[in-house]
Motif scaffolding. Sequence first.
Motif, PDB file in Angstrom:
ATOM      1  N   LEU A 196      -8.145   4.763 -10.966  1.00 20.20           N
ATOM      2  CA  LEU A 196      -7.440   4.194  -9.820  1.00 20.20           C
ATOM      3  C   LEU A 196      -6.015   4.730  -9.783  1.00 20.20           C
ATOM      4  O   LEU A 196      -5.266   4.611 -10.772  1.00 20.20           O
ATOM      5  N   ALA A 197      -5.641   5.337  -8.673  1.00 18.66           N
ATOM      6  CA  ALA A 197      -4.281   5.834  -8.465  1.00 18.66           C
ATOM      7  C   ALA A 197      -3.617   5.011  -7.375  1.00 18.66           C
ATOM      8  O   ALA A 197      -4.164   4.888  -6.269  1.00 18.66           O
ATOM      9  N   SER A 210       2.437   5.480  -6.304  1.00 19.46           N
ATOM     10  CA  SER A 210       2.721   6.381  -7.420  1.00 19.46           C
ATOM     11  C   SER A 210       2.894   7.810  -6.913  1.00 19.46           C
ATOM     12  O   SER A 210       2.732   8.095  -5.731  1.00 19.46           O
ATOM     13  N   PHE A 211       3.211   8.706  -7.839  1.00 23.34           N
ATOM     14  CA  PHE A 211       3.333  10.124  -7.503  1.00 23.34           C
ATOM     15  C   PHE A 211       2.109  10.915  -7.968  1.00 23.34           C
ATOM     16  O   PHE A 211       2.149  12.132  -8.037  1.00 23.34           O
ATOM     17  N   THR A 212       1.027  10.196  -8.278  1.00 24.60           N
ATOM     18  CA  THR A 212      -0.186  10.847  -8.748  1.00 24.60           C
ATOM     19  C   THR A 212      -0.776  11.726  -7.647  1.00 24.60           C
ATOM     20  O   THR A 212      -0.984  11.254  -6.520  1.00 24.60           O
ATOM     21  N   PHE A 245     -10.400   6.332  -0.670  1.00 21.60           N
ATOM     22  CA  PHE A 245      -9.170   5.611  -0.368  1.00 21.60           C
ATOM     23  C   PHE A 245      -9.543   4.149  -0.193  1.00 21.60           C
ATOM     24  O   PHE A 245     -10.594   3.813   0.359  1.00 21.60           O
ATOM     25  N   PHE A 246      -8.696   3.255  -0.684  1.00 23.37           N
ATOM     26  CA  PHE A 246      -8.892   1.812  -0.567  1.00 23.37           C
ATOM     27  C   PHE A 246      -7.711   1.226   0.202  1.00 23.37           C
ATOM     28  O   PHE A 246      -6.567   1.319  -0.259  1.00 23.37           O
ATOM     29  N   VAL A 247      -7.965   0.640   1.359  1.00 24.41           N
ATOM     30  CA  VAL A 247      -6.900   0.053   2.164  1.00 24.41           C
ATOM     31  C   VAL A 247      -6.506  -1.295   1.573  1.00 24.41           C
ATOM     32  O   VAL A 247      -7.359  -2.165   1.348  1.00 24.41           O
ATOM     33  N   CYS A 307      -2.506   2.512   1.152  1.00 21.11           N
ATOM     34  CA  CYS A 307      -3.752   2.695   0.404  1.00 21.11           C
ATOM     35  C   CYS A 307      -3.518   2.891  -1.096  1.00 21.11           C
ATOM     36  O   CYS A 307      -2.441   3.301  -1.527  1.00 21.11           O
ATOM     37  N   ASP A 308      -4.569   2.632  -1.864  1.00 16.78           N
ATOM     38  CA  ASP A 308      -4.724   3.113  -3.228  1.00 16.78           C
ATOM     39  C   ASP A 308      -5.959   4.015  -3.238  1.00 16.78           C
ATOM     40  O   ASP A 308      -6.686   4.096  -2.244  1.00 16.78           O
TER      41      ASP A 308
END
Length: 277
Positions: free
Chosen positions: A200-201, A205-207, A215-217, A271-272
């Motif tokens: 999970l990013a 973050s800057f990942t 993508f997860f909203v 998003c994540d």
Amino acid sequence: MAQFEMEIAAPTLPLDAHSTDKDILRLQEWLIVRGIGVGENSNAQPGTAAAVGIDGDFGPSTEAGCKTFAAAADLPPDAVTAAFWQTLTDGMATAFRFRSTHPNVGDAVIETARAHLVQRPVEARRFIDGELRGRDNSGPWVRAYCLGHSDQWCQGAASQWVKQAFAALGRPLPFPLDGPGIAPLYVPSIVGSARRHSCLALGASFTPIPAGSFFFVRGMINGQPSHTHVGVTISPIRPDGRFDTVEGNASTDGSHNDWEVCQRTRSRTTCDFGVLA
């Protein structure tokens, strides 16, 4: 038998006014998702299947819909035969049987998602007088993505594309999308699986996020911060934070609880991500 095979399997043929209600309902649903009207019932609630003519009655409107589809497909107009049914359902067969040849995970996920997108999966609903009518989260595409259920289907669709891509590569998934302790159609459960496997990013973050990721909203569920929608990224994240997607249970007008698989543009700030590569 996979659920999509159950959805495309032919009923007792030929279909006509003497067929069972169940078989006629399936025919009507398939015509609707192919963009062919089978009538409407102004007395029915807009959110019911009957509002768009899905009622199990092989009446004049359904017969006319069959003739319209047959003419468009260059088929004989007088019967719902095996050739008619195969042509009616071949988009789903093509999408679910597609196998990417890309050796790269991200490319394989993107190509698979696009293979579904081009077949235009939609719910068994249609616009009548500018209003979307019919039963929410219904129809053969929804059930095929959702293990036979009529449910919110963004996770089912996205998971199908990812599983299909990894199966073509012959590679294991980096984190499970079903199995013990996982609700396979519930976005927060899949987010939890990605988190437990260090995939999970966070959007903040800057990942780097490879194209071909989930993508997860972010949103609220029962008053608590959570994740409410999912799809796959089909582009890198651009310098302005935006990226392109393919997603289901959405629409191009901005909703993420809608009726089709579509391509959209989203922002990293909302998003994540579940990184798959």
